[in-house]
Design a protein around this motif. Structure first.
Motif, mmCIF file in Angstrom:
data_model
loop_
_atom_site.group_PDB
_atom_site.id
_atom_site.type_symbol
_atom_site.label_atom_id
_atom_site.label_comp_id
_atom_site.label_asym_id
_atom_site.label_seq_id
_atom_site.Cartn_x
_atom_site.Cartn_y
_atom_site.Cartn_z
ATOM 1 N N ASP A 142 0.831 -1.206 0.000
ATOM 2 C CA ASP A 142 0.000 0.000 0.000
ATOM 3 C C ASP A 142 0.866 1.257 0.000
ATOM 4 O O ASP A 142 2.081 1.207 0.078
ATOM 5 C CB ASP A 142 -0.997 -0.011 1.171
ATOM 6 N N ARG A 143 0.188 2.354 -0.124
ATOM 7 C CA ARG A 143 0.878 3.637 -0.249
ATOM 8 C C ARG A 143 1.779 3.929 0.950
ATOM 9 O O ARG A 143 2.848 4.519 0.813
ATOM 10 C CB ARG A 143 -0.173 4.743 -0.408
ATOM 11 N N PHE A 144 1.338 3.536 2.125
ATOM 12 C CA PHE A 144 2.129 3.804 3.317
ATOM 13 C C PHE A 144 3.426 3.004 3.302
ATOM 14 O O PHE A 144 4.474 3.493 3.720
ATOM 15 C CB PHE A 144 1.319 3.506 4.585
ATOM 16 N N GLU A 145 3.347 1.774 2.808
ATOM 17 C CA GLU A 145 4.564 0.964 2.729
ATOM 18 C C GLU A 145 5.517 1.537 1.689
ATOM 19 O O GLU A 145 6.723 1.584 1.901
ATOM 20 C CB GLU A 145 4.209 -0.489 2.389
ATOM 21 N N LEU B 80 5.715 4.695 0.791
ATOM 22 C CA LEU B 80 6.307 5.899 1.372
ATOM 23 C C LEU B 80 7.367 5.534 2.404
ATOM 24 O O LEU B 80 8.463 6.099 2.425
ATOM 25 C CB LEU B 80 5.223 6.752 2.038
ATOM 26 N N ALA B 81 7.053 4.566 3.246
ATOM 27 C CA ALA B 81 7.991 4.157 4.290
ATOM 28 C C ALA B 81 9.294 3.663 3.665
ATOM 29 O O ALA B 81 10.380 3.981 4.152
ATOM 30 C CB ALA B 81 7.364 3.082 5.174
ATOM 31 N N PHE C 196 11.316 6.610 2.677
ATOM 32 C CA PHE C 196 11.940 7.252 3.831
ATOM 33 C C PHE C 196 13.079 6.409 4.380
ATOM 34 O O PHE C 196 14.089 6.939 4.833
ATOM 35 C CB PHE C 196 10.902 7.531 4.927
ATOM 36 N N LYS C 197 12.919 5.084 4.303
ATOM 37 C CA LYS C 197 14.017 4.222 4.748
ATOM 38 C C LYS C 197 15.273 4.493 3.927
ATOM 39 O O LYS C 197 16.377 4.503 4.447
ATOM 40 C CB LYS C 197 13.626 2.746 4.603
ATOM 41 N N LEU D 159 16.163 7.186 2.758
ATOM 42 C CA LEU D 159 16.740 8.464 3.183
ATOM 43 C C LEU D 159 17.168 8.443 4.648
ATOM 44 O O LEU D 159 17.783 9.395 5.134
ATOM 45 C CB LEU D 159 15.719 9.591 2.981
ATOM 46 N N ASP E 6 9.014 13.536 -4.261
ATOM 47 C CA ASP E 6 7.914 12.708 -3.771
ATOM 48 C C ASP E 6 7.956 12.620 -2.258
ATOM 49 O O ASP E 6 6.932 12.543 -1.591
ATOM 50 C CB ASP E 6 7.993 11.286 -4.336
ATOM 51 N N PHE E 7 9.151 12.587 -1.739
ATOM 52 C CA PHE E 7 9.288 12.538 -0.288
ATOM 53 C C PHE E 7 9.484 13.949 0.231
ATOM 54 O O PHE E 7 9.731 14.166 1.393
ATOM 55 C CB PHE E 7 10.441 11.621 0.094
ATOM 56 N N THR E 8 9.388 14.860 -0.697
ATOM 57 C CA THR E 8 9.467 16.289 -0.439
ATOM 58 C C THR E 8 10.548 16.658 0.555
ATOM 59 O O THR E 8 10.351 17.487 1.419
ATOM 60 C CB THR E 8 8.102 16.875 0.009
#
Lengths: 112, 112
Positions: free
Chosen positions: A2-5, A7-8, A11-12, A14, A80-82
């Motif tokens: 899903d979108r949260f995964e 995004l996560a 972020f990982k 970064l 995307d991760f702004t």
DNA sequence: TAATGATATAACTATATGGTTATCGATCCG
DNA sequence: CGGATCGATAACCATATAGTTATATCATTA
């Protein structure tokens, strides 16, 4: 996934100081692995794996030029991760140090 | 700890889908642990530790109200990592589901 | 073709992370 | 006070991560 995964995962990619430094450096200039190794106190394979992680997250792209592989920052993806690239400290001095030590690759081969 | 380590720590706090969901939820409404537990398939201590992680990163603040501890999103801090909250999927439906199940805390106690 | 140099991959180790259950602390209320 | 509820902490386990050294892959060049 899903979108949260998704995004996560981004972020990982970064969520490591070495990779953030790589991003900051690529924001200045495309680099190859051999240029980054002397900047960090870690081995060539370690840098290579960090780059793989960034590549897998879509944050960098690679271009082989002769025996070197140059990595470029995918700024659109980063957005995307702004993470504002401007939020990262300026590492120009480190690159200049490399250059003064003759460690910057002077690549004359055209992009294939 | 240099700036890159600080930033990396912040991204680490965001580098987990459950914590991203918590952020998305807190963007809608302050929540306490007991409201979040039924939303995620994990135990109360697990949620509590995720919240500790967010708190340590400065991304949330807590306010005890009676026996509950309500957590609020620190939007200014979040902006440091410039995650646009708008980039997160809307989880209003989940909250509405909780509400329809009577799982939302109706707290009437004033902030101490 | 053989040797060199740049990257990538493999195998391993130590630590970090995220989950669990059990338990402790704090608050509210009968 | 005593019980119930909410949240935090402790102890433990499985997996992920970031580093290492050794080696394989690929391109250049003598």
């Amino acid at each position: 996934m899903d979108r949260f995964e998704e995004l996560a995962d981004g972020f990982k990619a970064l969520a490591d100081p070495t990779r953030l430094k790589i991003v900051a450096l690529l924001n200045i200039r495309d680099c190859c692995i051999c240029e980054l190794v002397p900047l960090f106190g870690i081995s060539q394979p370690a840098v290579s794996r960090h780059m793989s992680r960034l590549k897998q997250a879509g944050l960098v792209t690679e271009t082989r030029r002769g025996q070197w592989v140059f990595y470029s920052l995918n700024r659109a993806r980063l957005a995307d991760f702004t993470l504002g690239v401007g939020a990262l400290p300026d590492l120009s001095a480190d690159l200049q140090k490399l250059e003064s030590q003759g460690l910057l690759v002077q690549c004359t081969i055209k992009t294939s």
